[in-house]
Design a protein around this motif. Structure first.
Motif, short mmCIF file in Angstrom:
data_model
loop_
_atom_site.label_atom_id
_atom_site.label_comp_id
_atom_site.label_asym_id
_atom_site.label_seq_id
_atom_site.Cartn_x
_atom_site.Cartn_y
_atom_site.Cartn_z
N MET A 1 -7.78 -1.38 -1.73
CA MET A 1 -7.15 -0.60 -2.81
C MET A 1 -7.92 -0.81 -4.10
N ARG A 2 -8.28 0.28 -4.77
CA ARG A 2 -8.98 0.16 -6.06
C ARG A 2 -8.07 0.62 -7.18
N LEU A 3 -8.33 0.13 -8.38
CA LEU A 3 -7.51 0.56 -9.52
C LEU A 3 -8.21 1.72 -10.20
N GLY A 4 -7.43 2.53 -10.89
CA GLY A 4 -8.04 3.64 -11.62
C GLY A 4 -7.05 4.19 -12.62
N LYS A 5 -7.57 4.91 -13.59
CA LYS A 5 -6.69 5.50 -14.60
C LYS A 5 -6.56 6.98 -14.29
N VAL A 6 -5.32 7.49 -14.35
CA VAL A 6 -5.10 8.91 -14.06
C VAL A 6 -5.57 9.71 -15.28
N ILE A 7 -6.50 10.62 -15.08
CA ILE A 7 -7.01 11.40 -16.21
C ILE A 7 -6.62 12.86 -16.09
N GLY A 8 -5.94 13.24 -15.02
CA GLY A 8 -5.54 14.65 -14.92
C GLY A 8 -4.85 14.91 -13.60
N GLY A 67 -3.03 2.04 -8.36
CA GLY A 67 -3.87 1.47 -7.32
C GLY A 67 -3.92 2.49 -6.21
N PHE A 68 -5.11 2.93 -5.84
CA PHE A 68 -5.19 3.95 -4.79
C PHE A 68 -6.00 3.40 -3.63
N ILE A 69 -5.63 3.84 -2.42
CA ILE A 69 -6.28 3.37 -1.21
C ILE A 69 -7.12 4.50 -0.64
N GLU A 70 -8.34 4.18 -0.25
CA GLU A 70 -9.20 5.21 0.33
C GLU A 70 -9.44 4.90 1.79
N GLY A 71 -9.88 5.94 2.53
CA GLY A 71 -10.23 5.74 3.93
C GLY A 71 -9.08 6.14 4.84
N ARG A 72 -9.23 5.77 6.11
CA ARG A 72 -8.27 6.20 7.12
C ARG A 72 -6.87 5.68 6.81
N GLU A 73 -6.81 4.51 6.18
CA GLU A 73 -5.49 3.91 5.90
C GLU A 73 -4.65 4.82 5.00
N ALA A 74 -5.30 5.73 4.24
CA ALA A 74 -4.54 6.57 3.32
C ALA A 74 -3.62 7.51 4.09
N ALA A 75 -3.93 7.79 5.34
CA ALA A 75 -3.10 8.75 6.07
C ALA A 75 -2.04 8.05 6.90
N SER A 76 -1.97 6.71 6.85
CA SER A 76 -1.03 6.06 7.77
C SER A 76 0.43 6.23 7.36
N PHE A 78 1.98 8.83 7.00
CA PHE A 78 2.51 10.11 7.47
C PHE A 78 2.62 10.10 8.99
N SER A 79 3.69 10.73 9.52
CA SER A 79 3.81 10.77 10.98
C SER A 79 2.97 11.92 11.53
N GLU A 80 2.93 13.07 10.78
CA GLU A 80 2.15 14.18 11.36
C GLU A 80 0.71 14.07 10.86
N ARG A 81 -0.18 14.88 11.43
CA ARG A 81 -1.61 14.84 11.09
C ARG A 81 -1.76 15.15 9.61
N MET A 82 -2.52 14.34 8.87
CA MET A 82 -2.65 14.54 7.41
C MET A 82 -4.11 14.29 7.06
N ALA A 83 -4.77 15.32 6.56
CA ALA A 83 -6.21 15.19 6.32
C ALA A 83 -6.47 14.69 4.90
N ILE A 84 -5.98 13.48 4.57
CA ILE A 84 -6.28 12.95 3.23
C ILE A 84 -7.00 11.63 3.39
N ASP A 85 -7.78 11.26 2.36
CA ASP A 85 -8.42 9.94 2.46
C ASP A 85 -8.27 9.16 1.16
N ALA A 86 -7.32 9.56 0.31
CA ALA A 86 -7.05 8.74 -0.88
C ALA A 86 -5.58 8.96 -1.24
N ILE A 87 -4.85 7.85 -1.38
CA ILE A 87 -3.43 7.97 -1.69
C ILE A 87 -3.09 6.89 -2.71
N SER A 88 -2.11 7.16 -3.57
CA SER A 88 -1.74 6.15 -4.57
C SER A 88 -0.75 5.19 -3.91
N GLY A 89 -1.06 3.89 -3.96
CA GLY A 89 -0.21 2.91 -3.31
C GLY A 89 0.72 2.24 -4.29
#
Lengths: 101, 97
Positions: A1-8, A67-76, A78-89
């Motif tokens: 998980m990396r930290l970041g500032k929301v800019i938009g 803190g946002f997580i990138e990679g395959r873990e970002a889709a975990s 969700f129960s259905e198929r979700m094509a994302i690779d970055a989610i805010s944790g």
């Protein structure tokens, strides 16, 4: 998980069906020189790393630190198929950052 | 897995429920000499690593999800060990680059 500032935020017109009603943040990631109270202030307003579009269901607003997580873990979450690779944790309340040079 | 140095922590109340009760440490990946390389990551920490201690951070989500005991958690980085002592290799490694 990396930290970041929301800019938009991003609003998508045509999306994959599973993205209906999704909320997207544009986040500039904190690298070593960009931490808010870090003694090595990054001179530019944005961090030198490329900004990331992050799926969000925690309700982060512009200016928040997430803190946002990138990679395959970002889709975990969700129960259905979700094509994302970055989610805010996490929405960060306080950062205690004491880097060694 | 990466060798990293603990350089802080974060506190958060609004988060994915699986993170509740877990320490979140800011870990700065370092090379063998200890100089920082790459951007810091936030890892969950079951072992109570202290500030500026060297730790080993795993980037495998499956192991972290099992430790956090929630298969739907987006957790990825996790401290899997605190470094006691780093030993230099017996003979110097050949410089490849």
């Amino acid at each position: 998980m990396r930290l970041g500032k929301v800019i938009g935020r991003v609003t998508l017109g045509k999306t994959a069906p599973e993205f209906d009603g999704a909320r997207w943040l544009v986040v500039t990631p904190y690298n070593r020189g960009y931490f808010p109270d870090s003694p090595y202030p990054d001179d530019g307003r944005l961090s030198s790393d490329p900004s990331v579009v992050v799926y969000d269901n925690l309700g982060a607003g512009v200016g928040d630190t997430v803190g946002f997580i990138e990679g395959r873990e970002a889709a975990s979450p969700f129960s259905e198929r979700m094509a994302i690779d970055a989610i805010s944790g996490v929405l960060v309340d306080k950062i205690n950052y004491h880097p060694l040079p | 897995m990466q060798l990293a140095r603990v350089e802080g922590n974060i506190t958060s109340t609004v988060k994915h429920p699986s993170f509740n009760g877990w320490r979140l440490l800011i870990c700065q990946p370092v090379d063998s000499e200890g100089t920082a390389s790459g951007s810091p990551v936030v890892a969950i920490d079951p072992y109570g690593a202290g500030l500026h201690e060297s730790v080993i951070v795993s980037t495998d989500g499956k192991a972290a999800r099992r430790a956090i005991n929630d298969n739907k958690s987006p957790v990825r980085h996790m401290v899997v060990g605190i470094v006691d002592r780093k030993e230099a290799p017996a003979k110097p490694l050949r410089k490849t680059a």
